[in-house]
Motif scaffolding. Structure first.
Motif: not given
Length: 152
Positions: A25-53
């Protein structure tokens, strides 16, 4: 693909693995629209980034399109790497570990959040034999590459 799988086998003993997958989870500022979608289980606003290494922790695929509330399993199910694996559009090397046994396809190593599929494996949730404990230790050690890759 042969180089990637050979590196995993030499380094971690994981035959036919070519990468590890995880999300962060990469922390972001609270989005103006659909902010509830960005609130993660770690209790902050984030984007879920998936990676393969790969076995050295070098990124081979990154997907950053998902709001923080989306589960890693859903991100993977809808990712480009998953589509490529399902459609066989990545190079494939099937290998039999023992003569006369079923050939093993290439796969990714995921954590318990990921679905067990022919191209994504994860640890046993509970172990009932020494072999399962050994497998869990090997896959956990190999999967640690993606955990470390996020912090390089």
């Amino acid at each position: 693909m042969q180089v990637k799988t050979a590196a995993f086998e030499v380094k971690f003993g994981m035959t036919q693995a070519f990468g590890c997958v995880d999300g962060t989870h990469i922390a972001i500022k609270r989005p103006v629209e659909n902010s509830q979608d960005y609130f993660c289980h770690k209790n902050f606003f984030s984007v879920n980034v998936q990676a393969v290494c790969d076995s050295s922790g070098l990124f081979m695929d990154v997907d950053y399109r998902w709001p923080g509330s989306v589960h890693n399993g859903k991100v993977f199910a809808n990712s480009s790497i998953n589509r490529k694996l399902k459609s066989n559009s990545l190079p494939i090397t099937f290998r039999s570990v023992l003569p006369g046994c079923t050939k093993i396809p290439n796969y990714l190593i995921g954590d318990p959040a990921y679905a067990l599929t022919p191209y994504c494996i994860k640890e046993y949730s509970t172990c009932s034999s020494n072999e399962e404990v050994i497998f869990n230790n090997m896959s956990h050690t190999a999967r640690n590459q993606i955990e470390c890759a996020f912090f390089k």
